[in-house]
Write a protein that holds these residues in place. Structure first.
Motif, mmCIF file in Angstrom:
data_model
loop_
_atom_site.group_PDB
_atom_site.id
_atom_site.type_symbol
_atom_site.label_atom_id
_atom_site.label_comp_id
_atom_site.label_asym_id
_atom_site.label_seq_id
_atom_site.Cartn_x
_atom_site.Cartn_y
_atom_site.Cartn_z
ATOM 1 N N LEU A 1 19.398 2.662 64.839
ATOM 2 C CA LEU A 1 18.793 3.182 63.615
ATOM 3 C C LEU A 1 17.347 2.728 63.470
ATOM 4 O O LEU A 1 16.536 3.416 62.844
ATOM 5 C CB LEU A 1 19.616 2.760 62.394
ATOM 6 C CG LEU A 1 20.986 3.423 62.277
ATOM 7 C CD1 LEU A 1 21.731 2.926 61.044
ATOM 8 C CD2 LEU A 1 20.869 4.946 62.238
ATOM 9 N N GLY A 2 17.003 1.593 64.075
ATOM 10 C CA GLY A 2 15.612 1.151 64.069
ATOM 11 C C GLY A 2 14.711 2.119 64.800
ATOM 12 O O GLY A 2 13.613 2.457 64.328
ATOM 13 N N LYS A 3 15.160 2.622 65.946
ATOM 14 C CA LYS A 3 14.374 3.614 66.689
ATOM 15 C C LYS A 3 14.274 4.927 65.912
ATOM 16 O O LYS A 3 13.208 5.526 65.797
ATOM 17 C CB LYS A 3 15.014 3.869 68.065
ATOM 18 C CG LYS A 3 14.826 2.748 69.086
ATOM 19 C CD LYS A 3 15.464 3.137 70.408
ATOM 20 C CE LYS A 3 15.362 2.031 71.442
ATOM 21 N NZ LYS A 3 13.992 1.857 71.936
ATOM 22 N N ALA A 4 15.403 5.370 65.378
ATOM 23 C CA ALA A 4 15.436 6.666 64.690
ATOM 24 C C ALA A 4 14.570 6.667 63.444
ATOM 25 O O ALA A 4 14.027 7.721 63.061
ATOM 26 C CB ALA A 4 16.878 7.024 64.333
ATOM 27 N N GLU A 5 14.396 5.511 62.811
ATOM 28 C CA GLU A 5 13.643 5.472 61.554
ATOM 29 C C GLU A 5 12.154 5.705 61.756
ATOM 30 O O GLU A 5 11.418 5.919 60.790
ATOM 31 C CB GLU A 5 13.888 4.147 60.830
ATOM 32 C CG GLU A 5 13.475 4.183 59.376
ATOM 33 C CD GLU A 5 13.979 3.011 58.563
ATOM 34 O OE1 GLU A 5 14.051 3.131 57.328
ATOM 35 O OE2 GLU A 5 14.310 1.967 59.152
ATOM 36 N N TRP A 6 11.686 5.706 63.007
ATOM 37 C CA TRP A 6 10.265 5.965 63.254
ATOM 38 C C TRP A 6 9.849 7.390 62.896
ATOM 39 O O TRP A 6 8.659 7.706 62.920
ATOM 40 C CB TRP A 6 9.897 5.632 64.696
ATOM 41 C CG TRP A 6 9.655 4.152 64.867
ATOM 42 C CD1 TRP A 6 10.602 3.169 64.952
ATOM 43 C CD2 TRP A 6 8.382 3.492 64.948
ATOM 44 N NE1 TRP A 6 9.988 1.935 65.082
ATOM 45 C CE2 TRP A 6 8.639 2.101 65.087
ATOM 46 C CE3 TRP A 6 7.062 3.941 64.928
ATOM 47 C CZ2 TRP A 6 7.596 1.165 65.194
ATOM 48 C CZ3 TRP A 6 6.041 3.008 65.041
ATOM 49 C CH2 TRP A 6 6.309 1.640 65.172
ATOM 50 N N ILE A 7 10.788 8.244 62.532
ATOM 51 C CA ILE A 7 10.372 9.550 62.003
ATOM 52 C C ILE A 7 9.574 9.340 60.722
ATOM 53 O O ILE A 7 8.708 10.154 60.364
ATOM 54 C CB ILE A 7 11.580 10.474 61.753
ATOM 55 C CG1 ILE A 7 11.089 11.908 61.488
ATOM 56 C CG2 ILE A 7 12.461 9.975 60.614
ATOM 57 C CD1 ILE A 7 12.183 12.944 61.456
ATOM 58 N N PHE B 1 16.127 11.177 58.164
ATOM 59 C CA PHE B 1 16.662 9.884 58.593
ATOM 60 C C PHE B 1 17.915 9.519 57.807
ATOM 61 O O PHE B 1 18.881 8.992 58.385
ATOM 62 C CB PHE B 1 15.621 8.772 58.442
ATOM 63 C CG PHE B 1 16.186 7.423 58.800
ATOM 64 C CD1 PHE B 1 16.430 7.095 60.123
ATOM 65 C CD2 PHE B 1 16.517 6.509 57.803
ATOM 66 C CE1 PHE B 1 16.995 5.873 60.455
ATOM 67 C CE2 PHE B 1 17.075 5.281 58.129
ATOM 68 C CZ PHE B 1 17.308 4.959 59.464
ATOM 69 N N ALA B 2 17.927 9.780 56.519
ATOM 70 C CA ALA B 2 19.097 9.451 55.707
ATOM 71 C C ALA B 2 20.339 10.165 56.225
ATOM 72 O O ALA B 2 21.440 9.591 56.264
ATOM 73 C CB ALA B 2 18.845 9.822 54.242
ATOM 74 N N SER B 3 20.184 11.406 56.651
ATOM 75 C CA SER B 3 21.309 12.172 57.191
ATOM 76 C C SER B 3 21.818 11.557 58.492
ATOM 77 O O SER B 3 23.029 11.418 58.697
ATOM 78 C CB SER B 3 20.878 13.624 57.428
ATOM 79 O OG SER B 3 21.915 14.363 58.028
ATOM 80 N N HIS C 1 16.453 9.708 68.590
ATOM 81 C CA HIS C 1 16.364 10.263 67.248
ATOM 82 C C HIS C 1 17.700 10.822 66.749
ATOM 83 O O HIS C 1 17.790 11.263 65.606
ATOM 84 C CB HIS C 1 15.280 11.334 67.205
ATOM 85 C CG HIS C 1 13.963 10.809 67.686
ATOM 86 N ND1 HIS C 1 13.182 9.961 66.933
ATOM 87 C CD2 HIS C 1 13.316 10.957 68.873
ATOM 88 C CE1 HIS C 1 12.101 9.619 67.622
ATOM 89 N NE2 HIS C 1 12.163 10.212 68.788
ATOM 90 N N ARG C 2 18.718 10.804 67.613
ATOM 91 C CA ARG C 2 20.066 11.184 67.192
ATOM 92 C C ARG C 2 21.067 10.125 67.654
ATOM 93 O O ARG C 2 22.016 10.402 68.399
ATOM 94 C CB ARG C 2 20.442 12.567 67.744
ATOM 95 C CG ARG C 2 19.678 13.716 67.136
ATOM 96 C CD ARG C 2 19.783 13.767 65.602
ATOM 97 N NE ARG C 2 21.157 13.734 65.103
ATOM 98 C CZ ARG C 2 21.877 14.816 64.842
ATOM 99 N NH1 ARG C 2 21.365 16.022 65.052
ATOM 100 N NH2 ARG C 2 23.094 14.690 64.356
ATOM 101 N N THR D 1 7.480 10.963 75.363
ATOM 102 C CA THR D 1 8.465 11.997 75.043
ATOM 103 C C THR D 1 9.230 11.669 73.764
ATOM 104 O O THR D 1 9.750 12.576 73.109
ATOM 105 C CB THR D 1 9.460 12.203 76.197
ATOM 106 O OG1 THR D 1 10.082 10.958 76.517
ATOM 107 C CG2 THR D 1 8.768 12.763 77.420
ATOM 108 N N THR D 2 9.289 10.394 73.383
ATOM 109 C CA THR D 2 9.978 10.059 72.139
ATOM 110 C C THR D 2 9.203 10.533 70.916
ATOM 111 O O THR D 2 9.730 10.511 69.801
ATOM 112 C CB THR D 2 10.220 8.542 72.021
ATOM 113 O OG1 THR D 2 8.970 7.854 72.009
ATOM 114 C CG2 THR D 2 11.076 8.035 73.163
ATOM 115 N N HIS D 3 7.959 10.963 71.104
ATOM 116 C CA HIS D 3 7.159 11.493 69.996
ATOM 117 C C HIS D 3 7.451 12.978 69.744
ATOM 118 O O HIS D 3 7.083 13.502 68.692
ATOM 119 C CB HIS D 3 5.666 11.353 70.291
ATOM 120 C CG HIS D 3 5.222 9.956 70.579
ATOM 121 N ND1 HIS D 3 3.995 9.670 71.159
ATOM 122 C CD2 HIS D 3 5.832 8.761 70.372
ATOM 123 C CE1 HIS D 3 3.874 8.361 71.299
ATOM 124 N NE2 HIS D 3 4.984 7.789 70.835
#
Length: 383
Positions: free
Chosen positions: A198-204, A221-223, A353-354, A104-106
């Motif tokens: 932020l490590g998890k979120a950067e996987w975008i 990601f920068a936002s 992701h947020r 689901t994280t995908h």
């Protein structure tokens, strides 16, 4: 002689086309005009460029995994390029138009990138919570593929995806091996192994190159990273540093978040006194109820008490829960209250992701005076 050389060249190009997205053995390729990876927070993957080739290397697909290297090439250029047979784990034509996801994280990264319509399959679709993805499930565009460790390979192959984004806890997924042998590439995603928000979120940035949308992925990601940093700075304005307990009982073992875990980092950035902050574990710590009571009975806040979502359930699960000050003062909060229409937890699909919104939730709860207008998104009080 020239005719023979032309024949060899033709066969070489034909082999490249047939390889397309096939899994191949790996070996270090020759590096030419390599650009440094732009990944700043995630530790499990890198993205580099060598001319027209984008190279993604996943070094931590699961704890202790080998590294996997994938070459992404624009589809219109595949036929004009040749690769050493053992250079990459997969050679993939981009942009991808049909993909199977397995966690689901995908879901959220593809939604953010505007590519959710490319998803054609997912294991146990009941876990999917986001309304946009549920619509695709209900319409039949996203097919149910069984369970992740027992994917229905017949359905997968019938869907003819160009890519499987795999989730695995080890290298023993037989379904993935069958799919690889069919010529469909499986690329491993290790976002779940990351230990920082932020490590998890950067996987975008892992997903974006498959759709030739790296600039958009970087911007998204920068936002999020900027918003997270601003929230962290706001938390430092608080005058208090409340004590915090996490987790709950599961079969007589109380699992609290390790001091170097994702949750502990959130609590640190939210300017709280997490009672297990000095622990060095990156995952959970199994403890006895007695030891938790001794250390955290007076904790001011209690987050994520297992799967229970009401004070009544908490008391029924174990009467000793009522001895904690956080229970008595109605200061228990959970990330499991909001669920999708088929029971999936919204937190685990969207929150990675947020992280900026998760952090703002924690700050609002712990220091309401510094974020008076924020409305809780993911972490809610027990009713």
């Amino acid at each position: 002689m020239a005719k023979k050389q032309r024949s060899i060249l033709f066969l070489s190009l034909l082999l490249v086309v047939l390889m397309g997205c096939k899994q191949v053995e790996k070996k270090q390729p020759v590096q030419n005009q390599e650009q440094a990876s732009s990944i700043a927070h995630a530790t499990g993957f890198t993205v580099q460029h060598e001319g027209d080739i984008t190279i993604i290397e996943v070094s931590n697909a699961w704890p202790g995994s080998d590294s996997f290297k994938y070459a992404l090439v624009p589809k219109e250029k595949l036929a004009t390029m040749s690769f050493p047979r053992d250079a990459y784990d997969a050679i993939i034509g981009t942009p991808i138009e049909k993909v199977v996801l397995t966690s689901t994280t995908h879901i959220q990264p593809l939604l953010q990138l505007g590519e959710l319509n490319t998803v054609v399959g997912f294991p146990n679709t009941d876990y999917i919570s986001s309304p946009e993805a549920r619509e695709l499930v209900e319409s039949g565009q996203i097919q149910n593929l069984g369970m992740n460790d027992m994917l229905n390979t017949e359905i997968v192959l019938a869907l003819k995806p160009e890519l499987i984004v795999g989730f695995s806890i080890n290298n023993e997924n037989n379904a993935y091996e069958i799919i690889k042998k069919s010529g469909t590439p499986v690329v491993y995603n290790g976002d779940w192994v990351e230990h920082t928000p932020l490590g998890k979120a950067e996987w975008i940035k892992f997903f974006a190159p498959f759709f030739e949308k790296e600039a958009l992925g970087d911007s998204i990601f920068a936002s999020v990273a900027s918003s997270y940093q601003k929230a962290k700075e706001i938390a430092q304005k608080a005058q208090s540093k409340p004590t915090v307990l996490t987790g709950g009982l599961y079969k007589d073992v109380w699992y609290v978040a390790g001091g170097k875990s994702w949750m502990a980092k959130f609590l640190d950035d939210a300017n709280s006194d997490y009672l297990w902050a000095n622990n060095t574990e990156t995952g959970s710590i199994g403890l006895s109820l007695e030891s938790v009571l001794e250390k955290a009975q007076g904790a001011e806040f209690w987050f994520n008490p297992s799967a229970v979502t009401t004070y009544t359930e908490l008391a029924e699960a174990n009467p000793h829960h009522q001895e904690f000050d956080a229970y008595k003062n109605k200061s228990v909060y959970s990330n499991a209250i909001d669920k999708g229409e088929t029971g999936g937890l919204i937190f685990y699909e969207l929150a990675p992701h947020r992280p900026d919104l998760v952090l703002r939730d924690l700050i609002k709860i712990l220091h309401p005076e510094v974020l008076p207008k924020h409305e809780l998104q993911f972490i809610k009080p027990l009713p």
